[in-house]
Write a protein that holds these residues in place. Sequence first.
Motif, mmCIF file in Angstrom:
data_model
loop_
_atom_site.group_PDB
_atom_site.id
_atom_site.type_symbol
_atom_site.label_atom_id
_atom_site.label_comp_id
_atom_site.label_asym_id
_atom_site.label_seq_id
_atom_site.Cartn_x
_atom_site.Cartn_y
_atom_site.Cartn_z
ATOM 1 N N ALA A 44 26.480 -39.564 -4.033
ATOM 2 C CA ALA A 44 25.373 -39.251 -4.938
ATOM 3 C C ALA A 44 25.880 -38.467 -6.134
ATOM 4 N N ASP A 45 26.954 -37.704 -5.940
ATOM 5 C CA ASP A 45 27.510 -36.901 -7.025
ATOM 6 C C ASP A 45 28.575 -37.711 -7.768
ATOM 7 N N ILE B 3 21.985 -45.132 0.598
ATOM 8 C CA ILE B 3 21.717 -43.705 0.670
ATOM 9 C C ILE B 3 22.797 -42.987 -0.125
ATOM 10 N N GLY B 4 22.408 -42.053 -0.963
ATOM 11 C CA GLY B 4 23.394 -41.270 -1.695
ATOM 12 C C GLY B 4 23.664 -39.968 -0.969
ATOM 13 N N ALA B 5 24.942 -39.688 -0.695
ATOM 14 C CA ALA B 5 25.290 -38.445 -0.005
ATOM 15 C C ALA B 5 26.247 -37.640 -0.871
ATOM 16 N N LYS B 6 26.280 -36.346 -0.644
ATOM 17 C CA LYS B 6 27.091 -35.461 -1.480
ATOM 18 C C LYS B 6 28.492 -35.312 -0.904
ATOM 19 N N ASN C 143 27.063 -39.070 7.062
ATOM 20 C CA ASN C 143 25.998 -40.069 7.037
ATOM 21 C C ASN C 143 26.365 -41.312 7.825
#
Lengths: 331, 337
Positions: free
Chosen positions: B156-157, B192-195, B203
Motif C-alpha cells: 500500500a505504501d 489488499i494493500g498492506a504496509k 497478510n
Amino acid sequence: MTASAIPATETSGSLPSDRSAALGRLKFRDAGFRFMTFGAASLVLILLLGVAISLFIGAWPAFRHFGLDFFISDSWSPPKERFGAAAAIYGTVVTSIIAMLIGVPVGLGIAVFLTELCPPVLRRPIGVAIELLAGIPSIIYGIWGVYYFKPFMQAYVQPFLIGTLGAIPGIGVLFAGPPLGYGILTAGLVLAVMILPFVTAISRDVFETVPSVLKEAAYGVGATTFEVVGNIVIPYTRVGVVGGVMLALGRALGETMAVTFVIGNATKISTSILSQGTTISAMIANQFADADPGLFTSSLLALGFILFIITFIVLALARWMLSRLEVKAGR
Amino acid sequence: MFLRSFLSAALIAASVGCAWAGDISGAGATFPFPIYAKWADAYKKATGNGLNYQSIGSGAGIKQIKAKTVTFGATDAPLKAKDLEEAGLEQWPMVMGGIVPVVNLSGVKSGELTIDGPTLAKIFMGKITKWNDPALKALNSKASLPDLAIAVVHRADGSGTTFNFTNYLSKVSSDWNSAIGVATSVEWPVGIGAKGNDGVANNVAGTNGAIGYVEYAYAKQNHLTYADMINKAGKAVAPTMEAFQAAAANADWAKAPGFYVILTDQSGDESWPLTAATFILMYKKPVDVTASNEALKFFEYCYDKGGDMAKALDYIPMPENVVALVKKAWATDIRQK
C-alpha cells in the motif's frame, strides 16, 4: 508591599496623583493581560488560517490540473499521473458513518447506564475502563485490528453477513464479495470502538450535571427511567452530547493508522461494504513519503485540504444544529 | 515520553555509530537498511568512523540528496542517465536482493507451484481469479490446485519492491505496461494493500488463497510458501542465492550509463527473473569533499569486506567485475580533492 506603604507615610495632598498612578499601573497591567490572552486566542486563528492557506497553495496545482474531475474520479495512478479523490472521500465518509451508527448509540447507552442505572459499586470500574479505552494509542487499535479483529471478521462475521444479508435482493450488493477480513466494514467497526470512549466520557460528564430535582420531579409524576432520560436528561444536556458526538466524528474522519491497517488500501469505490477501500488519511500516510514532487505530492496535499474542508463542514453543521435547537428550546 | 524517545533515538544513533567529525550521512531506501546498518557497525569497529543512515524510503532519499541535506542518497528505483546528468549525480549499485512471489495454499509447499510472468501479471490484474484457472493448471500439472478465489496482496505504501515487481510485469505483459505501468506505487486493479514487506508477509500468511510479493529475506524468515518462476530463457528456477547472482552476472553493466540496470527478467538459464539491485546516489562535485571522500571509503570497505555480511542477511554482493567498474567510475567522475 512598598507601594501600599508609601501613601500612608506621605501627606494627603499627594494622594490623588499617587492613586491615579496606581490606577494607571493597574490599567496598564490589565491591558497587558488582555493583550496577552487576545494574542493567545488569535494565535489559534492565525495557525488555522496558516494551515488552510499552505494546504491550499500546495493543493492548487492538482485542483487546477484536474478541475472538478479530481472530486469525481476514483482513479489514483501515480505512474500515469492520474489522480482522483473520490475513492478516498467515499471511504472516509462511509467508515465514519458506520462508526457513528454503532459508536453513538452504544456510547450514549453506556453513559445513561453509568449515570442513571448503574449500581455504585460498578460505576467506578466501568468509568475507569472507558477512560483507559480513550487513552489507547491508535496504533494499538491497528495492531489489535490486524491480528485479532480481522481474522474474527473473516472467519465469522463476514461469511454470516454474506450468507444472510447478502442473499436479500436490493441490500445484498452491500454485503457481496469474498470474506477477506480487510475492508470498509472492518475499518468502520474498529473506528466505532475507538470513538466509543469519547461519546461515553463526555455524555456521562454532562449527564451528571442534570439537577436531581428535575429528575426526581419527573419520577414523582410517574415517568419511567426511559422517559426521564428521553425527556429530561438528554434535552437538558444536548449541547454537551452533540459536542461529544462531534468530537468523536472528528476522530473518526481523521483517524489514520488503525484504519490503514484494516481497510485494505484499495483506491476504488465498490458497492459492497465488505470490499477493500481507502480513506484520505490512509492514502496520505501510505504514499506521502515516496511521492514525487509535482502533481503526485500536490494531489496528496489536495486530499489533505479536502479532509480539512470536510471536518470544517461537519463542525459548522454541528454549530448550526445546536443554534436551531436553542431557538426551539427558547420558544 | 519525550525522554524515552530521546533515549531510544540516542541508542539507535549509538548502535549505527557516530564518531568522525561530521559523520557520513545518508538517507533513502528501506530495503537495504539492515545490511547498511551491519556494514556501518563493522566499519565503525574497524575505523572509528560512523554512519548516520535514515531509512525513509527511496523517493524520500532522492529528495534528500537533491536538497543536499545528506552526503549520499539510496534508492531501489534507479534514476535515468538524463536525470543524473541534470542533477550532477553519480549512481552505482550497492547490493542486490531477490523478490519472490509468496502464496498461501493448503497442501502446496515451496517449490511445488510454478508461475510464469504473463500469468503472474494476469493474477495481479484480476484477470485470473481462481487457483484452478486453466493457465495455472497448464503450468502445474502435478499440483492439485483448489477451486479457490485468489486473494491478491500488494504494497500500500510507496516501495522500491513494488517498482521492481511492476517493472518485471511490464516487461512480460504489454497489457500491464499500458494499463498500469511501472512505479513505486501504482493503481492496483485488485487486492489488499498492506504496509511494508512484513505487512504483505503477514497478510499472505493469514489469508487462505492469497498471493503476494516480498523480499526474499521476509519469505524465508516468515516461512512462507514461495512459487518458482519461469525465466526469460523459459526455464523454471527456484529463488536461491545462485539464481539471484546469475541474474546479476548476466546483466550488461558496462554499457549502461549511470549503471541504470534493472535486474528483472534477465537472460540466462539460471537467472531468477525478479532480482533487484539497490543504488547509491552522490554528487560528482560534492559541496563537502571530505564528507564525500569518507563516504566513498565506507562504500569501498563494503565492497571489499562486506560480502559475507551481506550473504548472512540474504543479500547478494555485487559481482567483482561490477565492483571494478564502479570503482573506475568513482575515480573518473567524482571530485575527490
